[in-house]
Design a protein around this motif. Structure first.
Motif, PDB file in Angstrom:
ATOM      1  N   GLU A   1      26.119  61.981  19.954  1.00 43.91           N
ATOM      2  CA  GLU A   1      27.598  62.155  18.751  1.00 43.91           C
ATOM      3  C   GLU A   1      28.561  61.685  20.129  1.00 43.91           C
ATOM      4  OE1 GLU A   1      28.286  64.261  15.992  1.00 43.91           O
ATOM      5  OE2 GLU A   1      25.683  64.376  15.740  1.00 43.91           O
ATOM      6  N   LEU A   2      28.637  61.419  20.738  1.00 42.27           N
ATOM      7  CA  LEU A   2      29.952  60.993  21.465  1.00 42.27           C
ATOM      8  C   LEU A   2      30.362  59.461  21.839  1.00 42.27           C
ATOM      9  CD1 LEU A   2      29.800  63.226  24.491  1.00 42.27           C
ATOM     10  CD2 LEU A   2      31.722  63.732  22.916  1.00 42.27           C
ATOM     11  N   LEU A   3      28.804  59.137  21.759  1.00 37.91           N
ATOM     12  CA  LEU A   3      29.075  57.464  21.138  1.00 37.91           C
ATOM     13  C   LEU A   3      29.009  57.162  20.500  1.00 37.91           C
ATOM     14  CD1 LEU A   3      25.770  56.510  23.488  1.00 37.91           C
ATOM     15  CD2 LEU A   3      27.996  56.119  23.847  1.00 37.91           C
TER      16      LEU A   3
ATOM     17  N   GLU B   1      36.883  48.734  19.638  1.00 38.43           N
ATOM     18  CA  GLU B   1      37.038  47.474  18.971  1.00 38.43           C
ATOM     19  C   GLU B   1      36.067  46.534  19.170  1.00 38.43           C
ATOM     20  OE1 GLU B   1      41.003  45.336  18.841  1.00 38.43           O
ATOM     21  OE2 GLU B   1      42.082  47.342  18.478  1.00 38.43           O
ATOM     22  N   LEU B   2      35.289  45.978  20.320  1.00 36.59           N
ATOM     23  CA  LEU B   2      34.910  45.420  20.642  1.00 36.59           C
ATOM     24  C   LEU B   2      32.716  45.792  19.760  1.00 36.59           C
ATOM     25  CD1 LEU B   2      34.939  44.357  24.213  1.00 36.59           C
ATOM     26  CD2 LEU B   2      36.143  43.414  22.336  1.00 36.59           C
ATOM     27  N   ILE B   3      32.895  46.651  19.755  1.00 35.24           N
ATOM     28  CA  ILE B   3      31.610  46.786  18.996  1.00 35.24           C
ATOM     29  C   ILE B   3      31.278  46.609  17.568  1.00 35.24           C
ATOM     30  CG2 ILE B   3      29.945  48.836  18.431  1.00 35.24           C
ATOM     31  CD1 ILE B   3      31.099  50.440  20.809  1.00 35.24           C
ATOM     32  N   THR B   4      30.702  45.765  16.984  1.00 29.45           N
ATOM     33  CA  THR B   4      30.408  45.393  16.376  1.00 29.45           C
ATOM     34  C   THR B   4      29.973  46.552  15.128  1.00 29.45           C
ATOM     35  OG1 THR B   4      29.046  43.838  16.521  1.00 29.45           O
ATOM     36  CG2 THR B   4      31.870  42.649  16.981  1.00 29.45           C
ATOM     37  N   ARG B   5      29.067  46.891  15.418  1.00 28.72           N
ATOM     38  CA  ARG B   5      27.570  47.795  15.017  1.00 28.72           C
ATOM     39  C   ARG B   5      27.192  48.572  15.926  1.00 28.72           C
ATOM     40  NH1 ARG B   5      23.893  42.980  13.082  1.00 28.72           N
ATOM     41  NH2 ARG B   5      24.905  42.505  14.886  1.00 28.72           N
ATOM     42  N   PHE B   6      26.977  49.792  14.579  1.00 27.41           N
ATOM     43  CA  PHE B   6      26.336  51.304  15.716  1.00 27.41           C
ATOM     44  C   PHE B   6      25.273  51.975  15.011  1.00 27.41           C
ATOM     45  CE2 PHE B   6      25.924  54.926  17.147  1.00 27.41           C
ATOM     46  CZ  PHE B   6      26.051  54.878  18.310  1.00 27.41           C
TER      47      PHE B   6
ATOM     48  N   ALA C   1      32.068  54.305  19.482  1.00 25.77           N
ATOM     49  CA  ALA C   1      31.729  53.178  19.231  1.00 25.77           C
ATOM     50  C   ALA C   1      32.853  53.088  17.878  1.00 25.77           C
ATOM     51  CB  ALA C   1      30.813  53.286  17.787  1.00 25.77           C
ATOM     52  N   TYR C   2      33.280  54.139  17.229  1.00 30.56           N
ATOM     53  CA  TYR C   2      34.073  53.794  15.643  1.00 30.56           C
ATOM     54  C   TYR C   2      35.756  52.923  16.706  1.00 30.56           C
ATOM     55  CZ  TYR C   2      37.486  55.708  11.833  1.00 30.56           C
ATOM     56  OH  TYR C   2      38.243  55.590  10.784  1.00 30.56           O
ATOM     57  N   SER C   3      36.482  54.084  17.385  1.00 36.44           N
ATOM     58  CA  SER C   3      37.722  53.747  18.316  1.00 36.44           C
ATOM     59  C   SER C   3      37.205  52.376  19.228  1.00 36.44           C
ATOM     60  CB  SER C   3      38.528  54.496  18.868  1.00 36.44           C
ATOM     61  OG  SER C   3      37.381  54.343  19.916  1.00 36.44           O
TER      62      SER C   3
ATOM     63  N   LEU D   1      21.259  52.466  19.721  1.00 38.98           N
ATOM     64  CA  LEU D   1      21.437  50.759  19.638  1.00 38.98           C
ATOM     65  C   LEU D   1      22.940  49.686  19.443  1.00 38.98           C
ATOM     66  CD1 LEU D   1      19.298  48.392  20.770  1.00 38.98           C
ATOM     67  CD2 LEU D   1      18.370  48.720  17.986  1.00 38.98           C
ATOM     68  N   PHE D   2      23.645  49.077  20.118  1.00 34.94           N
ATOM     69  CA  PHE D   2      24.861  48.630  19.146  1.00 34.94           C
ATOM     70  C   PHE D   2      25.142  47.876  19.343  1.00 34.94           C
ATOM     71  CE2 PHE D   2      26.149  51.120  23.212  1.00 34.94           C
ATOM     72  CZ  PHE D   2      27.163  49.913  23.812  1.00 34.94           C
ATOM     73  N   PHE D   3      26.079  46.999  19.142  1.00 35.52           N
ATOM     74  CA  PHE D   3      26.144  45.307  18.709  1.00 35.52           C
ATOM     75  C   PHE D   3      27.309  44.811  19.221  1.00 35.52           C
ATOM     76  CE2 PHE D   3      22.376  45.868  16.552  1.00 35.52           C
ATOM     77  CZ  PHE D   3      21.698  45.027  16.917  1.00 35.52           C
ATOM     78  N   THR D   4      28.511  44.038  20.147  1.00 33.40           N
ATOM     79  CA  THR D   4      29.435  42.917  20.261  1.00 33.40           C
ATOM     80  C   THR D   4      29.169  42.376  19.123  1.00 33.40           C
ATOM     81  OG1 THR D   4      29.002  42.355  22.423  1.00 33.40           O
ATOM     82  CG2 THR D   4      29.768  44.614  22.558  1.00 33.40           C
ATOM     83  N   LYS D   5      30.688  41.429  19.480  1.00 37.72           N
ATOM     84  CA  LYS D   5      30.026  39.915  18.632  1.00 37.72           C
ATOM     85  C   LYS D   5      29.063  39.223  19.280  1.00 37.72           C
ATOM     86  CE  LYS D   5      33.096  35.978  18.372  1.00 37.72           C
ATOM     87  NZ  LYS D   5      34.059  35.112  18.476  1.00 37.72           N
ATOM     88  N   ASP D   6      28.422  38.943  20.809  1.00 42.29           N
ATOM     89  CA  ASP D   6      27.612  37.914  21.551  1.00 42.29           C
ATOM     90  C   ASP D   6      25.882  38.603  22.081  1.00 42.29           C
ATOM     91  OD1 ASP D   6      28.859  38.803  23.346  1.00 42.29           O
ATOM     92  OD2 ASP D   6      29.330  37.105  24.177  1.00 42.29           O
ATOM     93  N   SER D   7      26.111  40.326  22.075  1.00 40.43           N
ATOM     94  CA  SER D   7      25.157  41.171  22.626  1.00 40.43           C
ATOM     95  C   SER D   7      24.895  42.393  21.970  1.00 40.43           C
ATOM     96  CB  SER D   7      26.541  42.033  23.775  1.00 40.43           C
ATOM     97  OG  SER D   7      26.738  40.509  24.365  1.00 40.43           O
ATOM     98  N   VAL D   8      23.597  42.856  22.417  1.00 39.50           N
ATOM     99  CA  VAL D   8      22.727  43.658  21.890  1.00 39.50           C
ATOM    100  C   VAL D   8      23.074  44.597  22.953  1.00 39.50           C
ATOM    101  CG1 VAL D   8      20.813  42.951  21.965  1.00 39.50           C
ATOM    102  CG2 VAL D   8      20.814  45.063  20.684  1.00 39.50           C
ATOM    103  N   TYR D   9      23.569  46.276  22.902  1.00 40.05           N
ATOM    104  CA  TYR D   9      23.074  46.540  23.758  1.00 40.05           C
ATOM    105  C   TYR D   9      22.323  47.983  23.645  1.00 40.05           C
ATOM    106  CZ  TYR D   9      27.368  45.610  26.657  1.00 40.05           C
ATOM    107  OH  TYR D   9      28.301  45.320  27.290  1.00 40.05           O
ATOM    108  N   PHE D  10      21.382  48.437  24.552  1.00 44.24           N
ATOM    109  CA  PHE D  10      20.178  49.290  23.844  1.00 44.24           C
ATOM    110  C   PHE D  10      20.322  50.913  25.569  1.00 44.24           C
ATOM    111  CE2 PHE D  10      18.134  46.992  27.371  1.00 44.24           C
ATOM    112  CZ  PHE D  10      17.449  48.151  28.624  1.00 44.24           C
ATOM    113  N   VAL D  11      20.564  51.657  25.154  1.00 41.08           N
ATOM    114  CA  VAL D  11      21.506  53.426  25.406  1.00 41.08           C
ATOM    115  C   VAL D  11      19.951  53.662  25.891  1.00 41.08           C
ATOM    116  CG1 VAL D  11      22.823  55.260  25.419  1.00 41.08           C
ATOM    117  CG2 VAL D  11      23.121  52.952  24.250  1.00 41.08           C
TER     118      VAL D  11
END
Length: 402
Positions: free
Chosen positions: A90-92, A100-105, A96-98, A146-156
């Motif tokens: 929930e906190l993530l 800017e570098l996170i492009t997709r969540f 992610a909403y605020s 799981l979320f994305f930036t412009k050039d990366s994918v982050y798994f949590v």
């Protein structure tokens, strides 16, 4: 939110005796005070919309089991971990909403439509509303977020256990799988643990570690345990409106075919014109990722009579007179030959022969290894047989696999 730091690597080029400076820019997300303190005053109601398995705990409470009882401690600790994961998610989601570098969540839990809950394979939401990658209905890996930036994918990955060794080991398979399905992206991990966790310096370089306070709101946890499951609880929650929030079916990735890839590895390793098993084939970077995903790669089978030469005390009654041979990653740095014998009664045995020790273990009937062996019982042909000389040669030359 983002701390950009620079690592300068000094490389010496021997031929020209010149120095080449390579500048690597790494992104590291910084934890907020709200996440660090598990501040969910404005999100608490959302926690009651997640699915929970609280039957065993309810039973323990109703039977007045002591809080010092091992059964209570184990069940309550496990349930607390479930709630902690949902709190952090929930906190993530809000973070992610605020950021800017996170492009997709990727949405999960009560935030997704469950339209792909029964898809056979791929990246999807399973019946328990978790993000998983499946193959033939079996989970290969699960991701807490799981979320994305412009050039990366982050798994949590999130954990309330103070010991992090097993969590660290789990990263290897997840990283390798994501490397396969997102070949053009950089794979990174966000690890979220609680205060007092040990081994934080042992995580790989691609991981960012956040430390939060412990989830100590026992009143909230007990309210969730005894919450009545109403129609309201099961309704889909709406995330804040933003294009970065996506369902799993909207994620673009390359499909990873679990069983066809295993068969391809078998046939490729057995196709060398000179060597029965091409050990150098297993040394590529890609094959290293396969070892991380599968742990073991199948190279053929040996007859029971020949296996008795290797292990005279072998007394199992095996199906079809075949003992399957694999090259297995027995730990993070060691490969060995490991054998799998399917008994006439349907049980599957894992057999590892070492100089001074023989290890025989039962494999779970509904596990991946059993599914793999069933698959190879149909795939393996007479040309895939190995004899004693083949086995000894492979065993003596496993160091060729780097």
């Amino acid at each position: 939110m983002i701390n950009i730091y620079l690592d300068i690597i000094l490389l010496l080029i021997n031929k020209g005796k010149r120095y080449l400076f390579t500048l690597i820019i790494l992104q590291q997300f910084n934890i907020t005070e709200k996440i660090k303190n598990l501040d969910i005053h404005d999100l608490e109601e959302n926690l009651f919309h997640y699915p929970y398995d609280s039957k065993s705990l309810k039973s323990l409470f109703r039977n007045n089991i002591s809080e010092d009882d091992p059964a209570y401690i184990s069940s309550y600790s496990s349930f607390r971990g479930e709630v902690y994961e949902n709190v952090v998610y929930e906190l993530l989601l809000q973070y992610a909403y605020s950021e800017e570098l996170i492009t997709r969540f990727v949405l999960k839990g009560p935030y997704q439509d469950k339209e792909n809950a029964f898809i056979k394979s791929g990246l999807l939401i399973d019946r328990s509303a978790q993000i998983v990658y499946k193959s033939a209905y079996k989970d290969i890996s699960e991701f807490d977020a799981l979320f994305f930036t412009k050039d990366s994918v982050y798994f949590v990955e999130m954990s309330t256990s103070k010991k992090t060794a097993s969590l660290n080991k789990r990263l290897v398979k997840k990283y390798a799988l994501l490397k396969m399905i997102f070949p053009t992206l950089t794979i990174r991990a966000l690890i979220i643990v609680t205060q007092g966790s040990v081994g934080l310096r042992n995580f790989p370089d691609y991981a960012t570690v956040w430390v939060t306070k412990d989830l100590d709101d026992d009143d909230l946890i007990k309210r969730i345990i005894f919450a009545k499951k109403t129609k309201k609880n099961n309704t889909t929650l709406k995330a804040q409106k933003h294009k970065k929030y996506i369902e799993t079916y909207r994620v673009k990735y390359q499909k990873f075919q679990y069983f066809p890839t295993l068969e391809w590895i078998l046939n490729k390793s057995r196709s060398h014109p000179k060597f029965t098993v091409d050990l150098k084939f297993f040394s590529s970077v890609k094959l290293g990722l396969f070892f991380d995903i599968y742990t073991k790669l199948y190279i053929g089978y040996i007859s029971k009579d020949n296996f008795l030469i290797l292990y005279p005390e072998f007394e199992l009654k095996v199906r079809t007179n075949r003992v399957i041979v694999t090259i297995e990653k027995v730990n993070q740095s060691e490969l060995d030959l490991v054998y799998y014998a399917k008994e006439e009664n349907g049980k599957l045995k894992r057999i590892r022969l070492q100089k001074d020790d023989v290890s025989i273990k039962d494999k779970e009937l509904d596990g991946f290894t059993n599914a793999e062996v069933r698959f190879f019982m149909k795939v393996l042909k007479p040309e895939h047989i190995l004899d004693i000389s083949n086995i000894n040669h492979i065993k003596d030359n496993l160091q060729l696999i780097k």
